[in-house]
Write an enzyme that holds these catalytic residues in place. Structure first.
Site, PDB file in Angstrom:
ATOM      1  N   HIS A   1      -2.350  -3.012  -2.535  1.00  0.00           N
ATOM      2  CA  HIS A   1      -2.272  -3.518  -1.159  1.00  0.00           C
ATOM      3  C   HIS A   1      -3.679  -3.994  -0.784  1.00  0.00           C
ATOM      4  O   HIS A   1      -4.671  -3.460  -1.285  1.00  0.00           O
ATOM      5  CB  HIS A   1      -1.832  -2.355  -0.272  1.00  0.00           C
ATOM      6  CG  HIS A   1      -1.535  -2.698   1.152  1.00  0.00           C
ATOM      7  ND1 HIS A   1      -2.512  -2.823   2.106  1.00  0.00           N
ATOM      8  CD2 HIS A   1      -0.358  -2.914   1.796  1.00  0.00           C
ATOM      9  CE1 HIS A   1      -1.952  -3.100   3.276  1.00  0.00           C
ATOM     10  NE2 HIS A   1      -0.642  -3.167   3.112  1.00  0.00           N
TER      11      HIS A   1
ATOM     12  N   ASP B   1      -3.420   5.656  -3.911  1.00  0.00           N
ATOM     13  CA  ASP B   1      -2.901   5.200  -2.617  1.00  0.00           C
ATOM     14  C   ASP B   1      -1.433   5.621  -2.556  1.00  0.00           C
ATOM     15  O   ASP B   1      -0.569   5.022  -3.192  1.00  0.00           O
ATOM     16  CB  ASP B   1      -3.056   3.677  -2.522  1.00  0.00           C
ATOM     17  CG  ASP B   1      -2.357   3.095  -1.298  1.00  0.00           C
ATOM     18  OD1 ASP B   1      -1.693   3.857  -0.571  1.00  0.00           O
ATOM     19  OD2 ASP B   1      -2.470   1.877  -1.095  1.00  0.00           O
TER      20      ASP B   1
ATOM     21  N   GLN C   1       3.178   4.555  -0.008  1.00  0.00           N
ATOM     22  CA  GLN C   1       4.619   4.333  -0.230  1.00  0.00           C
ATOM     23  C   GLN C   1       5.243   5.435  -1.068  1.00  0.00           C
ATOM     24  O   GLN C   1       6.378   5.297  -1.523  1.00  0.00           O
ATOM     25  CB  GLN C   1       4.846   2.981  -0.932  1.00  0.00           C
ATOM     26  CG  GLN C   1       4.379   1.782  -0.139  1.00  0.00           C
ATOM     27  CD  GLN C   1       5.221   1.515   1.109  1.00  0.00           C
ATOM     28  OE1 GLN C   1       6.343   2.009   1.242  1.00  0.00           O
ATOM     29  NE2 GLN C   1       4.672   0.749   2.038  1.00  0.00           N
TER      30      GLN C   1
ATOM     31  N   LYS D   1       4.448   6.074   7.843  1.00  0.00           N
ATOM     32  CA  LYS D   1       5.378   5.714   6.770  1.00  0.00           C
ATOM     33  C   LYS D   1       6.161   6.934   6.286  1.00  0.00           C
ATOM     34  O   LYS D   1       6.951   6.854   5.366  1.00  0.00           O
ATOM     35  CB  LYS D   1       4.615   5.078   5.610  1.00  0.00           C
ATOM     36  CG  LYS D   1       4.023   3.694   5.975  1.00  0.00           C
ATOM     37  CD  LYS D   1       3.414   3.025   4.776  1.00  0.00           C
ATOM     38  CE  LYS D   1       2.488   1.888   5.131  1.00  0.00           C
ATOM     39  NZ  LYS D   1       3.182   0.675   5.563  1.00  0.00           N
TER      40      LYS D   1
ATOM     41  N   CYS E   1       1.128  -7.985   2.141  1.00  0.00           N
ATOM     42  CA  CYS E   1      -0.295  -7.603   2.016  1.00  0.00           C
ATOM     43  C   CYS E   1      -0.667  -7.365   0.554  1.00  0.00           C
ATOM     44  O   CYS E   1      -1.444  -6.439   0.243  1.00  0.00           O
ATOM     45  CB  CYS E   1      -0.629  -6.370   2.849  1.00  0.00           C
ATOM     46  SG  CYS E   1      -0.467  -6.670   4.600  1.00  0.00           S
TER      47      CYS E   1
END
Ligand code: PLP
Length: 416
Positions: free
Chosen positions: A129, A206, A209, A232, A370
């Protein structure tokens, strides 16, 4: 004759937990498939926010009065909930931030500026991202470090052979997205962390998600940094988490100055508070953090294994359904995927598709997600993306498919 795709029995039915889903959109039942962008909030989370302001609101860490101590207790308990959620060894390893982007910038400006010098190499993957690319570019410009990129294969998996050849004693840092927001690929992070550690590099995962869809154990993974956003994972916007191994975090200089992050201040110099306070300057999003803990508890109550199984069933069903339609190209067909279906429909622009689906109350995302370098890799400007959460159902997938067929008819590309 083509075999009909059987609709599996529902494993989880949590729609009623989320008040917003009862609200019709454009006169239709809301089919919310934009969970990769942000998730809806369960009633428990919404009520926790108003409960905090009705019963517990005060500034933390500074007050001598009851309310301040009460708010401080709730804030501190949220850190324990988060520590347990990530299976971190110590409470001090959890820093509250405003989101994934903020967490990554903290690492880049604090750890990156202090530890990277000219010629050092930063390895990022081709499916990051923008928030795990741009901060490192800014740090590279200032330090003279060089960014290397792990290529993405045609099916949306990372090229691990190329990754191995990129790693050397020059590699000081590796940044990897756990689950790609654009493709749904679940990266083999445990293996990739081990490979990076063999050359002495620090590794950031990261998890924006990932955390709402799969169990994360930072000790088992042995990652140096793990970050995610509250919004999220059914929590509030403006909240986020940075996990860092204690020794690493303790050695990092502050990057934002202000109240609450100091030990002593004079006009000549200041000394800083121990971690995690050193990285939480100013009044934080107190209510947000307290409510984030409620969101993490919600996920734990439903159970991450149950959520993962439910979303996997939805993804398989949706993939099979779209697979039967002419003119659909799936972008990202990795063997290990989580909750994201990215696709192109004939030559309909994803934005047009999103607008047409919206007329049926079907909310999807359209664009580059993104992840512009990834879109460039596939030679496309963007995709349409349906992403799943705990409250989605097979009926939602049917609504998506029906709406896509309508769009094809409208554009004169239907095969019937
Ligand atoms: N990383 C990934 C993989 C994401 O999907 C996102 C948001 O879509 C981010 C980082 C940035 O998250 P936030 O905007 O909450 O900081």
């Amino acid at each position: 004759m083509v075999e009909p795709i059987l609709k599996p029995a529902m494993q989880l039915d949590r729609r009623a937990d989320f008040p917003i889903l009862a609200q019709p959109v454009r006169g239709q039942r809301l089919v919310y498939l934009d969970n990769g962008a942000t998730t809806q909030k369960p009633a428990a989370v919404i009520h926790a926010e108003s409960h905090f302001y009705e019963h517990s609101n005060a500034n933390i860490h500074r007050g001598v009065h009851w309310l301040s101590q009460h708010a401080t207790d709730l804030y501190d308990q949220a850190r324990v909930v988060t520590q347990q959620f990530l299976h971190a060894q110590r409470i001090e390893e959890i820093v509250f931030t405003s989101g994934t982007t903020d967490s990554i910038n903290l690492i880049a400006y604090s750890w990156g500026m202090a530890n990277l010098t000219a010629g050092d190499e930063i390895v990022l993957t081709g499916m990051e991202h923008h928030s795990n690319i741009v901060p490192w570019q800014l740090v590279a410009q200032k330090t003279g470090a060089i960014i290397k990129v792990v290529p993405v294969l045609d099916n949306g998996e990372l090229d691990l052979t190329a990754y191995q050849t990129l790693l050397s004693n020059k590699t000081k840092f590796v940044g990897i997205v756990h689950v790609s927001n654009a493709l749904g690929t679940v990266n083999p992070i445990a293996q990739m962390i081990e490979m990076a550690h063999q050359v002495g590099a620090k590794v950031l995962i990261d998890g924006a998600q990932a955390v709402a869809h799969t169990e994360v154990n930072v000790q088992e993974l042995d990652c140096d940094f793990y970050v995610f956003s509250g919004h999220k994972i059914y929590g509030p916007t403006g909240t986020g988490v940075l996990y860092a191994k204690y020794d690493l975090l303790d050695a990092m200089p502050p990057w934002k100055g202000g109240g609450d992050m100091i030990h002593t201040v004079s006009f000549e110099s200041s000394t800083y508070a121990p971690v995690p306070q050193r990285f939480e300057a100013g009044t934080p999003n107190i209510a947000g953090v307290v409510v984030l803990a409620e969101a993490l508890k919600y996920v734990q109550t439903v159970g991450l294994d149950a959520i993962a199984a439910h979303e996997d069933a939805l993804l398989r069903y949706a993939t099979a359904q779209l697979g039967t339609m002419k003119g659909i190209t799936l972008v990202g067909t990795a063997a290990n995927k989580a909750g994201v279906l990215s696709f192109l429909v004939d030559d309909i622009h994803p934005h047009d598709l999103g607008t047409i689906l919206d007329m049926d109350g079907v909310a999807i995302r359209a664009g580059h997600h993104c992840a512009m370098p990834l879109m460039t890799r596939f030679g496309i400007p963007g995709t349409a993306r349906a992403s799943f959460a705990v409250y989605n159902s097979f009926d939602d997938v049917d609504a998506l498919v029906a709406s896509l067929k309508k769009a094809q008819k409208l554009f004169g590309v239907a095969d019937e």
